[in-house]
Write a protein that holds these residues in place. Structure first.
Motif, short mmCIF file in Angstrom:
data_model
loop_
_atom_site.label_atom_id
_atom_site.label_comp_id
_atom_site.label_asym_id
_atom_site.label_seq_id
_atom_site.Cartn_x
_atom_site.Cartn_y
_atom_site.Cartn_z
N GLY A 185 -6.13 -44.78 -11.74
CA GLY A 185 -5.18 -44.60 -12.84
C GLY A 185 -5.86 -44.16 -14.13
O GLY A 185 -5.42 -44.52 -15.21
N ASP A 186 -6.94 -43.37 -14.01
CA ASP A 186 -7.57 -42.86 -15.24
C ASP A 186 -7.57 -41.33 -15.26
O ASP A 186 -7.37 -40.68 -14.23
CB ASP A 186 -8.98 -43.44 -15.43
N LEU A 187 -7.81 -40.79 -16.47
CA LEU A 187 -7.70 -39.35 -16.70
C LEU A 187 -9.06 -38.67 -16.64
O LEU A 187 -10.04 -39.20 -17.18
CB LEU A 187 -7.11 -39.10 -18.10
N LEU A 188 -9.09 -37.50 -16.06
CA LEU A 188 -10.31 -36.68 -16.07
C LEU A 188 -10.56 -36.16 -17.49
O LEU A 188 -9.62 -35.69 -18.13
CB LEU A 188 -10.07 -35.48 -15.13
N PRO A 189 -11.81 -36.22 -17.99
CA PRO A 189 -12.11 -35.54 -19.26
C PRO A 189 -12.17 -34.03 -19.02
O PRO A 189 -13.24 -33.44 -18.87
CB PRO A 189 -13.47 -36.13 -19.68
N ILE A 190 -11.00 -33.43 -18.98
CA ILE A 190 -10.87 -32.07 -18.44
C ILE A 190 -11.56 -31.03 -19.32
O ILE A 190 -12.11 -30.05 -18.82
CB ILE A 190 -9.37 -31.73 -18.21
N ASP A 191 -11.56 -31.26 -20.65
CA ASP A 191 -12.20 -30.26 -21.52
C ASP A 191 -13.70 -30.23 -21.28
O ASP A 191 -14.32 -29.17 -21.22
CB ASP A 191 -11.84 -30.51 -22.99
N GLN A 192 -14.30 -31.42 -21.10
CA GLN A 192 -15.75 -31.46 -20.83
C GLN A 192 -16.08 -30.81 -19.49
O GLN A 192 -17.05 -30.07 -19.36
CB GLN A 192 -16.24 -32.91 -20.80
N LEU A 193 -15.23 -31.10 -18.50
CA LEU A 193 -15.47 -30.51 -17.18
C LEU A 193 -15.36 -28.98 -17.26
O LEU A 193 -16.18 -28.25 -16.69
CB LEU A 193 -14.48 -31.06 -16.16
N ALA A 194 -14.36 -28.49 -18.00
CA ALA A 194 -14.18 -27.03 -18.12
C ALA A 194 -15.37 -26.39 -18.82
O ALA A 194 -15.85 -25.33 -18.40
CB ALA A 194 -12.88 -26.73 -18.87
N GLU A 195 -15.89 -27.05 -19.86
CA GLU A 195 -17.05 -26.49 -20.58
C GLU A 195 -18.27 -26.41 -19.67
O GLU A 195 -18.99 -25.42 -19.66
CB GLU A 195 -17.35 -27.32 -21.83
N LEU A 196 -18.49 -27.47 -18.89
CA LEU A 196 -19.62 -27.47 -17.95
C LEU A 196 -19.46 -26.37 -16.90
O LEU A 196 -20.43 -25.67 -16.57
CB LEU A 196 -19.69 -28.82 -17.22
#
Ligand code: PLP
Length: 396
Positions: A185-196
């Motif tokens: 039930g937690d959220l992916l840090p999607i902006d960090q993943l996209a930057e990587l």
């Protein structure tokens, strides 16, 4: 040993570890007390959605009659795919009968060595996966025969470390994660993943099963947020988003939203698409209506998020471990399988239905009772749940 004896032996071993599953009835009149359902926006019961399903089946028939590549490519599929592409702000989309099928065979097609062979001389892709990814994502890796490089759950520093270990590799890199983790039930840090991903020119494959309808702008999923790295990855065709119609959308089926060219590749090479009958037109009509409704449900989404925040706080005050939850999915992590079954049964006796989630769905010693909140839960039902949780605390 015959098959019955072998099955019995296996079932007995599962029962010894409190891991045996059984099918229980799900009476419709107890839906209001059900915290095990993924019908987060209660759309499965909406009359206009059911009606739209009937209308589509009335026009096209009960079944699609074949694979889309043979007799099954009805107009309604093309219409739904255009709608999904617009909903996800993607160039194109492809529809599947289930989320498990979309992941296990769609991701496997993306990981196929033959896809990448022409570009980089036949080496298999390097696949970076979150340790807590759904079983269907693991299945895809097995099916494609690729080794997973696993990063610690939602740990972008660990992912960066692993990506950096392979900076001089000619192998294509693919990062695979859920955006809302179904059991944590937690959220992916999607902006960090996209930057990587952008930094390493990696392809991103995200599973939005639990986010679709509930998270992101107008419920379009986290993958639909505006972010410069995401925009660039989309332009490169490196942004592949899978999601389901089986949870908040309230129906069944799934989509992969991607570039037009990758869609064309999938419909040629994805076995779950090529060798399977297209979904029933009833499903397509119902999903189309649900997707029309979802963007307008901001108030319902807000109510759901507030209810989750309140429940988490109160459960923690009672001494429960809600793990990493920061969404509408709230686990009560108890550790042992037996404690998990006892808590589930205690809540059941108080009239509250929940899911006992045990290995291999979660890691060993991380069994939990999963509370999936929906917009149909009334304040009185939350009160009943909290009273049952309080009495459990007293009794243990
Ligand atoms: C994260 C995730 N992906 C995929 C699936 C599979 O979706 P479906 O139930 O539509 O097959 C599920 C369902 O449990 C899920 O939780």
């Amino acid at each position: 040993m015959n098959l019955s004896q072998a099955s019995l032996q296996r079932l007995e071993l599962l029962a010894q570890d409190s891991l045996k599953r059984v099918l229980l009835p799900c009476p419709l009149d107890q839906r209001a007390f059900d915290f095990s359902s993924n019908d987060y926006l209660c759309l499965s019961q909406r009359a206009d959605i059911v009606e739209a399903g009937h209308a589509c089946a009335g026009k096209y028939g009960a079944g699609a009659t074949g694979s889309r590549l043979l007799s099954g490519n009805l107009e309604c599929f093309e219409e739904l795919e255009a709608q999904v592409a617009e909903f996800k702000n993607a160039e194109a989309a492809l529809v599947f009968s289930t989320g498990y099928q979309a992941n296990s065979t769609g991701l496997a097609a993306l990981l196929d060595k033959n896809l990448w062979g022409g570009m980089v001389g036949g080496t298999e892709p390097l696949v970076f996966t979150d340790r807590l990814n759904h079983a269907s994502l693991h299945h895809a890796c097995q099916l494609a025969g690729v080794k997973q490089v696993r990063f610690r759950h939602n740990d972008m520093a660990h992912l960066a470390e692993l990506l950096n270990k392979h900076t001089d590799s000619t192998q294509p890199k693919i990062i695979v994660s859920e955006t809302v983790f179904g059991m944590e039930g937690d959220l992916l840090p999607i902006d960090q993943l996209a930057e990587l991903a952008l930094q390493h020119k990696a392809v991103v494959y995200l599973d939005e099963a639990h986010a679709t309808g509930v998270w992101g702008p107008q419920g379009r999923g986290l993958g639909a947020i505006q972010h410069p790295a995401i925009d660039t990855l989309k332009t490169m065709g490196h942004w592949v988003i899978m999601g389901t119609f089986s949870k908040a959308v309230g129906v069944s089926g799934a989509y992969i939203a991607c570039s037009e060219i990758f869609k064309q590749y999938l419909l040629n090479r994805c076995t779950g698409f090529v060798y399977s009958t297209a979904p029933s037109p009833f499903v397509i009509g119902a999903v189309r209506k649900a997707l029309e409704i979802i963007p307008g449900l901001n108030v319902e989404r807000e109510t759901l998020h507030t209810a989750a925040e309140t429940l988490r706080t109160k459960a923690q005050e009672l001494g429960f471990d809600t793990g990493l939850s920061n969404t509408h999915i709230v686990p009560l992590v108890v550790g042992s399988n037996t404690a998990c079954l006892k808590l589930k049964s205690h809540l059941q006796q108080a009239g509250i239905r929940t899911s006992a989630v045990r290995p291999p769905t979660v890691p060993p010693n991380a069994a939990r009772v999963r509370l999936a909140l929906n917009t149909g839960h009334s304040p009185a039902v939350y009160e009943q749940l909290l009273q049952a949780l309080a009495s459990w605390r007293v009794s243990t």
